[in-house]
Write an enzyme that holds these catalytic residues in place. Structure first.
Site, mmCIF file in Angstrom:
data_model
loop_
_atom_site.group_PDB
_atom_site.id
_atom_site.type_symbol
_atom_site.label_atom_id
_atom_site.label_comp_id
_atom_site.label_asym_id
_atom_site.label_seq_id
_atom_site.Cartn_x
_atom_site.Cartn_y
_atom_site.Cartn_z
ATOM 1 N N ASP A 140 0.806 -1.227 0.000
ATOM 2 C CA ASP A 140 0.000 0.000 0.000
ATOM 3 C C ASP A 140 0.831 1.266 0.000
ATOM 4 O OD1 ASP A 140 -2.568 -0.998 -0.147
ATOM 5 O OD2 ASP A 140 -2.702 -1.341 2.013
ATOM 6 N N LYS A 182 -0.339 4.679 -1.082
ATOM 7 C CA LYS A 182 -1.278 5.498 -0.308
ATOM 8 C C LYS A 182 -0.657 6.805 0.192
ATOM 9 C CE LYS A 182 -4.684 2.154 1.281
ATOM 10 N NZ LYS A 182 -5.148 1.359 2.427
ATOM 11 N N HIS A 240 -3.717 4.252 -5.633
ATOM 12 C CA HIS A 240 -2.558 3.807 -4.850
ATOM 13 C C HIS A 240 -1.854 2.586 -5.442
ATOM 14 C CE1 HIS A 240 -5.148 0.718 -2.940
ATOM 15 N NE2 HIS A 240 -4.039 0.154 -2.498
HETATM 16 P P1 C2E Z 1 -10.904 -1.616 -1.628
HETATM 17 O O1 C2E Z 1 -12.383 -1.646 -1.546
HETATM 18 O O2 C2E Z 1 -10.294 -1.426 -2.958
HETATM 19 O O3 C2E Z 1 -10.400 -0.495 -0.689
HETATM 20 C C1 C2E Z 1 -9.077 -0.088 -0.640
HETATM 21 C C2 C2E Z 1 -8.823 0.771 0.530
HETATM 22 O O4 C2E Z 1 -9.591 1.961 0.393
HETATM 23 C C3 C2E Z 1 -9.229 0.194 1.878
HETATM 24 O O5 C2E Z 1 -8.271 -0.621 2.437
HETATM 25 C C4 C2E Z 1 -9.431 1.470 2.692
HETATM 26 O O6 C2E Z 1 -8.176 2.011 3.075
HETATM 27 C C5 C2E Z 1 -10.032 2.398 1.671
HETATM 28 N N1 C2E Z 1 -11.517 2.345 1.748
HETATM 29 C C6 C2E Z 1 -12.347 1.558 1.039
HETATM 30 N N2 C2E Z 1 -13.635 1.810 1.371
HETATM 31 C C7 C2E Z 1 -13.611 2.791 2.317
HETATM 32 C C8 C2E Z 1 -14.618 3.510 3.036
HETATM 33 O O7 C2E Z 1 -15.830 3.297 2.893
HETATM 34 N N3 C2E Z 1 -14.197 4.467 3.920
HETATM 35 C C9 C2E Z 1 -12.867 4.735 4.098
HETATM 36 N N4 C2E Z 1 -12.529 5.697 4.975
HETATM 37 N N5 C2E Z 1 -11.893 4.093 3.423
HETATM 38 C C10 C2E Z 1 -12.279 3.138 2.547
HETATM 39 P P2 C2E Z 1 -8.727 -1.771 3.480
HETATM 40 O O8 C2E Z 1 -9.628 -1.188 4.471
HETATM 41 O O9 C2E Z 1 -7.472 -2.433 4.001
HETATM 42 O O10 C2E Z 1 -9.446 -2.834 2.615
HETATM 43 C C11 C2E Z 1 -8.817 -3.632 1.712
HETATM 44 C C12 C2E Z 1 -9.817 -4.348 0.861
HETATM 45 O O11 C2E Z 1 -10.599 -5.200 1.676
HETATM 46 C C13 C2E Z 1 -10.798 -3.447 0.172
HETATM 47 O O12 C2E Z 1 -10.275 -2.935 -1.018
HETATM 48 C C14 C2E Z 1 -11.945 -4.425 -0.092
HETATM 49 O O13 C2E Z 1 -11.671 -5.233 -1.199
HETATM 50 C C15 C2E Z 1 -11.935 -5.285 1.135
HETATM 51 N N6 C2E Z 1 -12.889 -4.743 2.113
HETATM 52 C C16 C2E Z 1 -12.630 -3.945 3.163
HETATM 53 N N7 C2E Z 1 -13.759 -3.677 3.846
HETATM 54 C C17 C2E Z 1 -14.756 -4.307 3.206
HETATM 55 C C18 C2E Z 1 -16.162 -4.414 3.403
HETATM 56 O O14 C2E Z 1 -16.725 -3.868 4.354
HETATM 57 N N8 C2E Z 1 -16.897 -5.161 2.545
HETATM 58 C C19 C2E Z 1 -16.277 -5.803 1.497
HETATM 59 N N9 C2E Z 1 -17.028 -6.544 0.701
HETATM 60 N N10 C2E Z 1 -14.948 -5.721 1.260
HETATM 61 C C20 C2E Z 1 -14.208 -4.978 2.097
HETATM 62 C C1 SIN Z 2 -4.604 -0.769 4.208
HETATM 63 O O1 SIN Z 2 -5.489 -0.186 4.831
HETATM 64 O O2 SIN Z 2 -3.408 -0.567 4.487
HETATM 65 C C2 SIN Z 2 -4.934 -1.798 3.149
HETATM 66 C C3 SIN Z 2 -5.845 -1.284 2.073
HETATM 67 C C4 SIN Z 2 -5.431 -1.655 0.692
HETATM 68 O O3 SIN Z 2 -4.974 -2.733 0.463
HETATM 69 O O4 SIN Z 2 -5.571 -0.819 -0.186
HETATM 70 FE FE FE Z 3 -4.308 -1.685 -1.165
HETATM 71 FE FE FE Z 4 -3.701 -3.401 2.127
#
Ligand code: C2E
Ligand code: SIN
Ligand code: FE
Ligand code: FE
Ligand code: SIN
Length: 522
Positions: free
Chosen positions: A377, A380, A405
């Site tokens: 990441d 980011k 990112h």
């Molecule tokens: P992604 O959906 O591509 O999101 C990438 C990153 O964008 C997330 O990393 C987080 O830092 C940010 N992000 C995404 N949605 C939100 C949001 O609603 N609010 C905020 N403030 N930030 C957001 P993260 O959290 O490590 O998640 C990595 C991946 O995990 C996500 O990629 C997604 O594929 C999955 N994921 C995370 N949370 C959920 C969820 O609640 N439902 C589902 N179905 N997948 C999730």
């Molecule tokens: C993170 O929150 O560091 C992981 C989210 C991502 O993979 O983009």
């Molecule tokens: Fe990522």
């Molecule tokens: Fe990640």
């Protein structure tokens, strides 16, 4: 350059350098314009086997013919060379040709002349490394045999020294590669086996048993730990020498450590290496024979070279360690910007390692994925805190910024020749691709997505779902499992999703362990 040090170790240890195959021969050129000389020489040496090989004769009758034959047979062991053939100094010209033009310094040359007046000057004998000078009348059968035996013995030693030199050169060239694979142990066992083969140099028919080990100083405890071993010590790898050696040998080893030098005593040899950064290594060998003077100087020379190799190794190790640390720090910097903590990078790295292992990837690849995944990441850094730490759902525009990112990370890390960073670039780029092609940044599908990316995706999402984020609570394990089942072939590579699902207990143990190490932060 790629070498299999392990193969090298076993080849040398089990067979020793002198197990020549039966069909192999010693090539001996008889260069003489008198037919009789050929007949007599062959008669005397016919059917004789020396150092496990028969003799193969090649006859030549002029200087020019001899030059051609030696050129075509660079593996000739000995040449019995007449001085006077088509000219008074044919033989000497052949000698010059061999040493100066062909640069063949291995073949042993025995000059023979029927005319004592034609004896070459001492300087010629020295300059051209002529083994022996004989008047033909001197060559009775016993003398001829003695001459040939000593010439062959010298040739044999030269070949072995050359082999060792080449092996060592390969070893040194290979050392950065060996370190990439994190294997000081393998390097050291190769060195150990080389050492033993040098010690067996003067072995003829008797097989000398050899035992030995290589050990390195553990900086934290000050103990020497065995890294590689043979013979009696074969089962002692990984142990401290204190626990393994009998008091007698331990005191011998301690003496070398105190003096910081190589010591030879009857039946045992210890080589001591210290590199500039303070790393200390020893190689200890036991041999049931006296070392000859030649062996000793050769071993000292070898040790000198090994010191240099160790130096390079430690330098490489240092670079690699630094690289690993920097990668970790970078990962933490990225992570530290998100207000939710939870050791995301550490857990993702561990999950990647676990999945890659279950997937059946080779050890070195697993290691590299594990080291590279913490910075998936890194891109980011371009995302503002306002977006990153927004408690609620992201707008489409905000999510658009986040989606950058992947490519930003890839562009930062690509174009390096370092394997870890290369791998990190691929993971950064592909970890948000989806198996069904609906991911980003490129919308790649199935196997178009790099395997490392597919692995990191499963690890990353598992961690996101099982942890608290500013925008979400952790999910229940059943919900997570259901998500991975449901998204097999959708979000995830089915095979990798299965690995996660089938090994959920172990994955949860890893999670628990990292969270605990974190001291209840999560
Ligand atoms: P992604 O959906 O591509 O999101 C990438 C990153 O964008 C997330 O990393 C987080 O830092 C940010 N992000 C995404 N949605 C939100 C949001 O609603 N609010 C905020 N403030 N930030 C957001 P993260 O959290 O490590 O998640 C990595 C991946 O995990 C996500 O990629 C997604 O594929 C999955 N994921 C995370 N949370 C959920 C969820 O609640 N439902 C589902 N179905 N997948 C999730
Ligand atoms: C993170 O929150 O560091 C992981 C989210 C991502 O993979 O983009
Ligand atoms: Fe990522
Ligand atoms: Fe990640
Ligand atoms: C030879 O040239 O016959 C000797 C080479 C070797 O034994 O390896």
């Amino acid at each position: 350059m790629d070498i299999d040090t392990e193969a090298m170790v076993f080849a040398k240890e089990n067979e020793g350098p002198y197990d020549y195959k039966e069909q192999e021969t010693w090539k001996i050129i008889i260069a003489d314009d008198e037919e009789d000389v050929h007949q007599i020489t062959k008669m005397v040496l016919k059917d004789i086997e020396l150092f496990n090989r028969k003799i193969e004769f090649i006859s030549t009758f002029t200087g020019e013919e001899t030059k051609r034959v030696i050129r075509e047979n660079p593996d000739t062991a000995v040449i019995l060379l007449d001085v006077v053939m088509e000219t008074d100094d044919s033989g000497l010209q052949v000698v010059r040709y061999i040493r100066e033009e062909l640069k063949n310094n291995k073949v042993r040359i025995v000059l023979r002349t029927g005319y004592p007046g034609q004896a070459p000057e001492k300087q010629v004998v020295i300059d051209y490394d002529i083994n022996d000078y004989k008047e033909k009348t001197e060559l009775t059968s016993q003398k001829l045999l003695t001459t040939i035996v000593s010439a062959l013995r010298a040739y044999k030693d030269i070949i072995i020294i050359e082999e060792n030199r080449l092996a060592l050169k390969r070893l040194i060239e290979a050392s950065p590669k060996i370190f990439e694979l994190q294997s000081l142990g393998r390097f050291v066992s190769a060195v150990l086996s080389q050492m033993i083969s040098i010690m067996n140099l003067s072995k003829n028919t008797v097989f000398y048993s050899t035992a030995g080990f290589a050990a390195t100083k553990d900086v934290s405890t000050g103990d020497f730990k065995i890294l590689a071993a043979t013979g009696d010590y074969a089962n002692e790898v990984e142990k401290s020498i204190k626990d393994v050696l009998n008091p007698n040998i331990l005191s011998f080893v301690s003496k070398a450590l105190a003096r910081k030098e190589n010591i030879y005593e009857k039946g045992r040899y210890i080589a001591y290496f210290k590199s500039k950064n303070g790393a200390e290594n020893i190689i200890y060998t036991e041999i049931n024979k006296e070392l000859r003077h030649l062996d000793k100087s050769l071993i000292d020379m070898f040790c000198n070279n090994v010191s240099i190799a160790f130096e390079n190794l430690y330098l490489n190790k240092e670079i690699e360690e630094t690289q690993k640390e920097i990668i970790y720090i970078l990962g933490e910097v990225t992570e530290g910007r998100s207000s939710e903590i939870g050791n995301h990078i550490k857990k993702v790295s561990k999950y990647c390692e676990f999945i890659a292992t279950k997937y059946g990837l080779p050890k070195d690849e697993i290691e590299i994925i594990k080291m590279a995944s913490p910075i998936h990441d890194i891109g980011k850094i371009i995302v503002s805190d306002a977006i990153l730490n927004k408690p609620g759902r992201l707008t489409e525009e905000e999510f658009g910024v986040i989606k950058k990112h992947s490519m930003i990370g890839y562009n930062l890390l690509k174009n390096t020749s370092r394997k870890i960073l290369d791998t990190a670039a691929i993971i950064a780029r592909d970890h948000h691709e989806r198996y069904d092609g609906k991911g980003y940044p490129q919308g790649l599908k199935g196997e178009e997505i790099h395997l490392y990316g597919r692995i990191a995706c499963v690890a990353d999402v598992f961690d996101a779902l099982s942890s608290k984020r500013v925008y979400k609570e952790p999910w229940k394990i059943e919900d997570i499992i259901n998500y991975f089942i449901q998204e097999k072939g959708g979000h995830f590579d089915p095979k990798i999703a299965d690995i996660l699902i089938e090994n959920m207990d172990e994955i949860l143990k890893i999670k628990e362990k990292v969270d605990q190490e974190l001291g209840g932060k999560m």
